[in-house]
Scaffold this motif. Structure first.
Motif, PDB file in Angstrom:
ATOM      1  N   GLN A 111      11.376 -16.972 -40.249  1.00 46.02           N
ATOM      2  CA  GLN A 111      10.511 -16.446 -39.196  1.00 46.02           C
ATOM      3  C   GLN A 111       9.417 -17.445 -38.816  1.00 46.02           C
ATOM      4  O   GLN A 111       9.127 -17.642 -37.625  1.00 46.02           O
ATOM      5  N   ASP A 112       8.807 -18.077 -39.815  1.00 45.56           N
ATOM      6  CA  ASP A 112       7.767 -19.070 -39.531  1.00 45.56           C
ATOM      7  C   ASP A 112       8.334 -20.248 -38.735  1.00 45.56           C
ATOM      8  O   ASP A 112       7.678 -20.771 -37.822  1.00 45.56           O
ATOM      9  N   TYR A 113       9.533 -20.674 -39.079  1.00 46.12           N
ATOM     10  CA  TYR A 113      10.167 -21.793 -38.365  1.00 46.12           C
ATOM     11  C   TYR A 113      10.394 -21.422 -36.899  1.00 46.12           C
ATOM     12  O   TYR A 113      10.077 -22.211 -35.990  1.00 46.12           O
ATOM     13  N   LEU A 114      10.943 -20.241 -36.663  1.00 45.84           N
ATOM     14  CA  LEU A 114      11.215 -19.829 -35.284  1.00 45.84           C
ATOM     15  C   LEU A 114       9.922 -19.672 -34.496  1.00 45.84           C
ATOM     16  O   LEU A 114       9.843 -20.070 -33.324  1.00 45.84           O
ATOM     17  N   ALA A 115       8.904 -19.097 -35.121  1.00 40.26           N
ATOM     18  CA  ALA A 115       7.624 -18.924 -34.431  1.00 40.26           C
ATOM     19  C   ALA A 115       7.029 -20.269 -34.031  1.00 40.26           C
ATOM     20  O   ALA A 115       6.395 -20.398 -32.972  1.00 40.26           O
ATOM     21  N   ALA A 116       7.225 -21.287 -34.861  1.00 44.78           N
ATOM     22  CA  ALA A 116       6.669 -22.615 -34.579  1.00 44.78           C
ATOM     23  C   ALA A 116       7.453 -23.358 -33.512  1.00 44.78           C
ATOM     24  O   ALA A 116       6.897 -24.224 -32.828  1.00 44.78           O
ATOM     25  N   HIS A 117       8.735 -23.039 -33.348  1.00 38.43           N
ATOM     26  CA  HIS A 117       9.583 -23.820 -32.452  1.00 38.43           C
ATOM     27  C   HIS A 117       9.985 -23.087 -31.177  1.00 38.43           C
ATOM     28  O   HIS A 117      10.653 -23.669 -30.316  1.00 38.43           O
ATOM     29  N   LEU A 118       9.603 -21.825 -31.046  1.00 37.34           N
ATOM     30  CA  LEU A 118       9.934 -21.052 -29.844  1.00 37.34           C
ATOM     31  C   LEU A 118       8.656 -20.430 -29.285  1.00 37.34           C
ATOM     32  O   LEU A 118       8.368 -19.249 -29.520  1.00 37.34           O
ATOM     33  N   PRO A 119       7.873 -21.186 -28.526  1.00 38.17           N
ATOM     34  CA  PRO A 119       6.569 -20.674 -28.083  1.00 38.17           C
ATOM     35  C   PRO A 119       6.642 -19.556 -27.044  1.00 38.17           C
ATOM     36  O   PRO A 119       5.791 -18.677 -27.021  1.00 38.17           O
ATOM     37  N   HIS A 120       7.661 -19.569 -26.162  1.00 37.48           N
ATOM     38  CA  HIS A 120       7.722 -18.565 -25.090  1.00 37.48           C
ATOM     39  C   HIS A 120       9.151 -18.039 -24.913  1.00 37.48           C
ATOM     40  O   HIS A 120       9.752 -18.190 -23.848  1.00 37.48           O
ATOM     41  N   PRO A 121       9.726 -17.409 -25.931  1.00 38.75           N
ATOM     42  CA  PRO A 121      11.120 -16.960 -25.814  1.00 38.75           C
ATOM     43  C   PRO A 121      11.277 -15.805 -24.830  1.00 38.75           C
ATOM     44  O   PRO A 121      10.431 -14.915 -24.756  1.00 38.75           O
ATOM     45  N   LYS A 122      12.368 -15.857 -24.090  1.00 40.16           N
ATOM     46  CA  LYS A 122      12.660 -14.811 -23.105  1.00 40.16           C
ATOM     47  C   LYS A 122      13.747 -13.847 -23.581  1.00 40.16           C
ATOM     48  O   LYS A 122      13.749 -12.671 -23.237  1.00 40.16           O
ATOM     49  N   LEU A 123      14.701 -14.367 -24.372  1.00 41.05           N
ATOM     50  CA  LEU A 123      15.781 -13.524 -24.884  1.00 41.05           C
ATOM     51  C   LEU A 123      16.079 -13.928 -26.321  1.00 41.05           C
ATOM     52  O   LEU A 123      16.418 -15.085 -26.587  1.00 41.05           O
ATOM     53  N   CYS A 124      15.947 -12.977 -27.224  1.00 40.11           N
ATOM     54  CA  CYS A 124      16.224 -13.218 -28.644  1.00 40.11           C
ATOM     55  C   CYS A 124      17.212 -12.173 -29.134  1.00 40.11           C
ATOM     56  O   CYS A 124      17.244 -11.041 -28.640  1.00 40.11           O
ATOM     57  N   ILE A 125      18.001 -12.555 -30.120  1.00 35.97           N
ATOM     58  CA  ILE A 125      19.036 -11.667 -30.651  1.00 35.97           C
ATOM     59  C   ILE A 125      18.901 -11.578 -32.156  1.00 35.97           C
ATOM     60  O   ILE A 125      18.860 -12.601 -32.847  1.00 35.97           O
ATOM     61  N   ASP A 126      18.832 -10.348 -32.671  1.00 39.13           N
ATOM     62  CA  ASP A 126      18.961 -10.114 -34.105  1.00 39.13           C
ATOM     63  C   ASP A 126      20.391  -9.636 -34.334  1.00 39.13           C
ATOM     64  O   ASP A 126      20.728  -8.493 -34.001  1.00 39.13           O
ATOM     65  N   ALA A 127      21.221 -10.506 -34.856  1.00 35.97           N
ATOM     66  CA  ALA A 127      22.645 -10.208 -34.991  1.00 35.97           C
ATOM     67  C   ALA A 127      22.961  -9.334 -36.199  1.00 35.97           C
ATOM     68  O   ALA A 127      24.086  -8.870 -36.349  1.00 35.97           O
ATOM     69  N   THR A 128      21.973  -9.130 -37.074  1.00 35.39           N
ATOM     70  CA  THR A 128      22.158  -8.298 -38.277  1.00 35.39           C
ATOM     71  C   THR A 128      20.887  -7.479 -38.473  1.00 35.39           C
ATOM     72  O   THR A 128      20.018  -7.845 -39.257  1.00 35.39           O
ATOM     73  N   CYS A 129      20.785  -6.356 -37.784  1.00 36.39           N
ATOM     74  CA  CYS A 129      19.524  -5.589 -37.756  1.00 36.39           C
ATOM     75  C   CYS A 129      19.032  -5.175 -39.143  1.00 36.39           C
ATOM     76  O   CYS A 129      17.842  -5.257 -39.426  1.00 36.39           O
ATOM     77  N   GLY A 130      19.949  -4.699 -39.988  1.00 40.64           N
ATOM     78  CA  GLY A 130      19.498  -4.196 -41.292  1.00 40.64           C
ATOM     79  C   GLY A 130      18.477  -3.099 -41.119  1.00 40.64           C
ATOM     80  O   GLY A 130      18.705  -2.124 -40.405  1.00 40.64           O
ATOM     81  N   ASN A 131      17.297  -3.253 -41.740  1.00 39.23           N
ATOM     82  CA  ASN A 131      16.233  -2.261 -41.598  1.00 39.23           C
ATOM     83  C   ASN A 131      15.207  -2.643 -40.535  1.00 39.23           C
ATOM     84  O   ASN A 131      14.134  -2.049 -40.463  1.00 39.23           O
ATOM     85  N   GLY A 132      15.528  -3.662 -39.738  1.00 43.29           N
ATOM     86  CA  GLY A 132      14.712  -3.939 -38.558  1.00 43.29           C
ATOM     87  C   GLY A 132      13.606  -4.955 -38.719  1.00 43.29           C
ATOM     88  O   GLY A 132      12.836  -5.164 -37.779  1.00 43.29           O
ATOM     89  N   GLY A 133      13.521  -5.615 -39.860  1.00 38.86           N
ATOM     90  CA  GLY A 133      12.435  -6.568 -40.070  1.00 38.86           C
ATOM     91  C   GLY A 133      12.478  -7.727 -39.084  1.00 38.86           C
ATOM     92  O   GLY A 133      11.473  -8.063 -38.450  1.00 38.86           O
ATOM     93  N   ASP A 134      13.655  -8.348 -38.938  1.00 41.40           N
ATOM     94  CA  ASP A 134      13.777  -9.465 -38.002  1.00 41.40           C
ATOM     95  C   ASP A 134      13.691  -8.985 -36.559  1.00 41.40           C
ATOM     96  O   ASP A 134      13.164  -9.701 -35.695  1.00 41.40           O
ATOM     97  N   THR A 135      14.207  -7.803 -36.272  1.00 36.71           N
ATOM     98  CA  THR A 135      14.119  -7.278 -34.911  1.00 36.71           C
ATOM     99  C   THR A 135      12.664  -7.090 -34.512  1.00 36.71           C
ATOM    100  O   THR A 135      12.257  -7.477 -33.404  1.00 36.71           O
ATOM    101  N   ALA A 136      11.874  -6.516 -35.407  1.00 32.68           N
ATOM    102  CA  ALA A 136      10.449  -6.327 -35.127  1.00 32.68           C
ATOM    103  C   ALA A 136       9.745  -7.671 -34.961  1.00 32.68           C
ATOM    104  O   ALA A 136       8.882  -7.836 -34.084  1.00 32.68           O
ATOM    105  N   PHE A 137      10.105  -8.640 -35.798  1.00 28.93           N
ATOM    106  CA  PHE A 137       9.527  -9.979 -35.675  1.00 28.93           C
ATOM    107  C   PHE A 137       9.837 -10.571 -34.304  1.00 28.93           C
ATOM    108  O   PHE A 137       8.947 -11.120 -33.631  1.00 28.93           O
ATOM    109  N   LEU A 138      11.083 -10.494 -33.860  1.00 28.23           N
ATOM    110  CA  LEU A 138      11.462 -11.057 -32.568  1.00 28.23           C
ATOM    111  C   LEU A 138      10.784 -10.332 -31.419  1.00 28.23           C
ATOM    112  O   LEU A 138      10.404 -10.966 -30.414  1.00 28.23           O
ATOM    113  N   CYS A 139      10.598  -9.032 -31.546  1.00 27.98           N
ATOM    114  CA  CYS A 139       9.871  -8.287 -30.513  1.00 27.98           C
ATOM    115  C   CYS A 139       8.431  -8.787 -30.411  1.00 27.98           C
ATOM    116  O   CYS A 139       7.897  -8.970 -29.309  1.00 27.98           O
ATOM    117  N   GLY A 140       7.809  -9.027 -31.557  1.00 29.54           N
ATOM    118  CA  GLY A 140       6.451  -9.559 -31.542  1.00 29.54           C
ATOM    119  C   GLY A 140       6.398 -10.967 -30.984  1.00 29.54           C
ATOM    120  O   GLY A 140       5.474 -11.321 -30.247  1.00 29.54           O
TER     121      GLY A 140
END
Length: 286
Positions: A111-140
């Motif tokens: 998550q830290d790596y993506l946040a540092a390298h994607l300053p203004h993302p328009k479309l992100c995909i969580d391909a393995t939702c699980g309990n939603g941790g990465d989905t919530a991160f990408l929404c933020g």
């Protein structure tokens, strides 16, 4: 034995009797413990430790992914000081202070790596939702730029858990779409070359049946689809797992596939935690 809330904090009961009390003031990163006491006849029996552990737990003191600060009065004697020291408290500026920095988990690292390298993302995909941790991160991550997040999981309970997490966090429904479908089908929902990031966290759904886990048969086609989905300069991340239940087949197959990607098109990072166990989660980036 139970703990009940009071006007000033919490009381520890043994059957119907209060044998301990703790006065607590919540703070943004933890709590200020203004007093903690156990009746003399119940001391040195573990009740004080039980009460303090519960206070730390309730206010995030054992959250591996959060920075927390707890304070308490200086101890009255050496024995009391040893008690607080056992829980990580140390004297600082006239108080006892317990500081905890977030652990560097594989998930946090990605998550830290993506946040540092994607300053203004328009479309992100969580391909393995699980309990939603990465989905919530990408929404933020995509909120400020008005971006959108798509989530995939083949297990209905994972989609339900993710939706509940996003709703609880107040994420607007227009910002995401969740699909109970295989991540190998993501190109049915995404135009090629349009995604900024695709995240995979393989393995199994935490808290669910561990007999249901990802395999290379679907993981590699999903990764291939993700490479078509991302734009030039986009990132695909994957956390690989191995162990007694799932073995090493998926991990080894995906690693072989990653290492075979042509260098003229892709840069691949495999980020090994050198002093962790061989079965530790393995973050990878394309």
């Amino acid at each position: 034995m139970k703990i009940s809330a009071t006007q000033t904090g919490f009381a520890l009961y043994k059957e119907a009797d209060v044998i301990g009390q703790c006065d607590v003031t919540p703070t943004p990163k933890g709590a200020d413990i203004t007093a903690l006491s156990v009746l003399s006849q119940w001391r040195r029996k573990g009740y004080g430790s039980y009460l303090l552990k519960e206070i730390l737990r309730r206010f995030g003191g054992y959250d591996r992914e959060a920075a927390t600060v707890f304070t308490a009065p200086l101890p009255a004697d050496e024995g009391e000081g040893l008690f607080w020291q056992k829980f990580g408290f140390a004297p600082e500026d006239g108080r006892l202070v317990r500081r905890r920095t977030p652990d560097l988990t594989a998930v946090r690292f990605v998550q830290d790596y993506l946040a540092a390298h994607l300053p203004h993302p328009k479309l992100c995909i969580d391909a393995t939702c699980g309990n939603g941790g990465d989905t919530a991160f990408l929404c933020g991550l995509s909120a400020a730029s008005g971006g959108r997040v798509l989530g995939f999981d083949i297990q209905p309970e994972a989609i339900a858990s993710t939706r509940a997490r996003l709703e609880q966090a107040g994420v607007p429904a227009r910002q995401y779409a969740l699909h109970c479908d295989s991540h190998a089908h993501l190109l049915q929902y995404v135009q090629p070359g349009t995604a900024d990031a695709v995240m995979f966290n393989f393995g199994w759904l935490p808290g669910a049946d561990h007999a249901v886990f990802s395999t290379a048969d679907s993981s590699i086609p999903a990764l291939q689809a993700a490479l078509q989905a991302v734009r030039p300069g986009g990132i695909v991340s994957a956390i690989l797992y191995s162990g007694a239940v799932i073995g090493t087949d998926e991990k080894q197959a995906v690693l072989a596939w990653l290492r075979a990607l042509p260098l003229k098109d892709f840069t691949v990072l495999v980020c090994d935690f050198a002093n962790w166990a061989e079965t530790a989660p393995l973050p990878c980036f394309i």
